[in-house]
Write a protein that holds these residues in place. Structure first.
Motif, PDB file in Angstrom:
ATOM      1  N   SER A  28       0.819  -1.206   0.000  1.00  0.00           N
ATOM      2  CA  SER A  28       0.000   0.000   0.000  1.00  0.00           C
ATOM      3  C   SER A  28       0.848   1.249   0.000  1.00  0.00           C
ATOM      4  N   THR A  38       2.545   6.310   3.792  1.00  0.00           N
ATOM      5  CA  THR A  38       1.676   5.301   4.371  1.00  0.00           C
ATOM      6  C   THR A  38       2.188   4.893   5.735  1.00  0.00           C
ATOM      7  N   ALA A  41       1.945  -1.371   7.568  1.00  0.00           N
ATOM      8  CA  ALA A  41       0.782  -2.189   7.280  1.00  0.00           C
ATOM      9  C   ALA A  41       0.527  -3.191   8.394  1.00  0.00           C
ATOM     10  N   THR A  47      -7.791  -0.096   6.772  1.00  0.00           N
ATOM     11  CA  THR A  47      -7.050   0.552   5.688  1.00  0.00           C
ATOM     12  C   THR A  47      -7.770   1.836   5.277  1.00  0.00           C
ATOM     13  N   ASP A  68      -4.214   1.853   9.132  1.00  0.00           N
ATOM     14  CA  ASP A  68      -3.110   1.863   8.175  1.00  0.00           C
ATOM     15  C   ASP A  68      -3.457   2.934   7.149  1.00  0.00           C
ATOM     16  N   THR A  70      -2.769   5.691   4.123  1.00  0.00           N
ATOM     17  CA  THR A  70      -1.993   6.117   2.965  1.00  0.00           C
ATOM     18  C   THR A  70      -2.471   7.502   2.542  1.00  0.00           C
ATOM     19  N   ALA A  92      -4.185   1.502  -4.093  1.00  0.00           N
ATOM     20  CA  ALA A  92      -4.409   1.818  -2.679  1.00  0.00           C
ATOM     21  C   ALA A  92      -5.891   2.043  -2.408  1.00  0.00           C
ATOM     22  N   LYS A  95      -8.125  -1.042  -2.115  1.00  0.00           N
ATOM     23  CA  LYS A  95      -7.984  -1.828  -0.891  1.00  0.00           C
ATOM     24  C   LYS A  95      -8.531  -1.111   0.340  1.00  0.00           C
ATOM     25  N   ALA A  96      -8.924   0.137   0.185  1.00  0.00           N
ATOM     26  CA  ALA A  96      -9.329   0.945   1.339  1.00  0.00           C
ATOM     27  C   ALA A  96     -10.719   0.590   1.843  1.00  0.00           C
TER      28      ALA A  96
END
Length: 312
Positions: A28, A38, A41, A47, A68, A70, A92, A95-96
């Motif tokens: 990420s 970021t 992780a 996220t 986590d 970013t 990124a 995956k958030a």
């Protein structure tokens, strides 16, 4: 802003190609020439992607070790208006669980990429949360993170969203948000002190970035609107408007110039030179967190610099 500008067009470049990155990459950490940061992780962490490190820092302070984060834009030398999103940014976002954007036309690339990736992330739009709207006949000042009451609302919304994602730690997020908001109170008190001592004093700006702060401090922006709008939009300033702006300094009609360091150009350099020549203090501001600063420390420095300039 409520409408797209020529400076915002660059944010949309490559949006269609960003959808092609599905399945690529494993980290990420966006490595776009230093344009993203970021947190470390952790599979059990929430996220979060923030459009800038301003919101990334706020989320980090509220989420602590449970998130986590970013931040897509973190370089203080990068003009966020002209930021070009990348495929790594898209990854990124895909995956958030939570996305924090500014909104108001400031970072539209976020919405474009979310739509492209069909993300199911919850999205916090800071402008919407703030409740700020454009004054009649004017454009929206989308730089709501310079408004401390708006920042407090955003902190509450972040805590609620994190609590929804992680109910077991909802109380922790709520307490962290309260602690963060408590740190904003001295900043508002300083604004009140400036207003008491300098209410009605004139200032000039290069862009609308600091106007929520200066307005809350009782200061009057005397910059021709056509000048600051042209600078923000990346348009040319007419000779007449430029002369009107320079006259603020040669005629000593303002007590300070609040200067956005992240979008300097020929016209803004002329304005800064005019202020220096006239002995009028220049207060530099930025749109992203300077290296080594958190949100509260950064804003405290901005307010202190404004006080110092006005007290000269």
């Amino acid at each position: 802003m409520p409408t797209f500008s020529s400076r915002h067009v660059a944010l949309l470049v490559g949006a269609s190609s960003l959808a092609l990155i599905a399945g690529c990459g494993t980290s990420s950490d966006a490595k776009d020439g230093g344009s993203a940061t970021t947190a470390s992780a952790g599979s059990s962490k929430i996220t979060v992607v923030a459009s800038t490190n301003v919101y990334g820092d706020i989320v980090q302070q509220i989420g602590a070790d449970k998130v986590d984060v970013t931040s897509l834009i973190s370089d203080p030398d990068q003009d966020p208006h002209s930021y070009e999103a990348s495929t790594r940014n898209q990854l990124a976002l895909s995956k958030a669980k939570l996305v924090v954007e500014n909104g108001g036309g400031y970072d539209d690339f976020i919405d474009r990429m979310l739509k492209s990736s069909k993300s199911s992330a919850e999205v916090i739009n800071a402008v919407d949360v703030s409740g700020k709207t454009a004054p009649k006949g004017e454009e929206l000042n989308e730089h709501v993170w310079y408004d401390f009451p708006s920042t407090a609302k955003i902190a509450d919304r972040v805590a609620a969203s994190l609590g929804k994602a992680d109910p077991a730690d909802a109380d922790v997020f709520s307490k962290n948000a309260e602690a963060f908001k408590a740190k904003l109170q001295p900043l508002e008190a300083k604004e009140a002190e400036i207003k008491k001592a300098h209410g009605g004093d004139g200032i000039a700006i290069t862009e609308p970035v600091p106007l929520y702060l200066t307005g809350a401090s009782g200061l009057v922006n005397k910059t021709p609107q056509d000048f600051s709008e042209a600078i923000e939009e990346g348009d040319d300033v007419s000779p007449k408007v430029l002369q009107e702006t320079l006259a603020l300094f040669t005629g000593k009609k303002v007590d300070a110039l609040v200067y956005n360091e992240q979008t300097s150009g020929a016209e803004t350099e002329k304005v800064k030179a005019a202020a220096d020549k006239a002995g009028i203090p220049v207060v530099p501001v930025t749109e992203t967190l300077p290296k080594g600063k958190d949100y509260v420390g950064w804003m405290s420095s901005n307010v202190d610099a404004l006080v110092h300039a006005l007290d000269k």
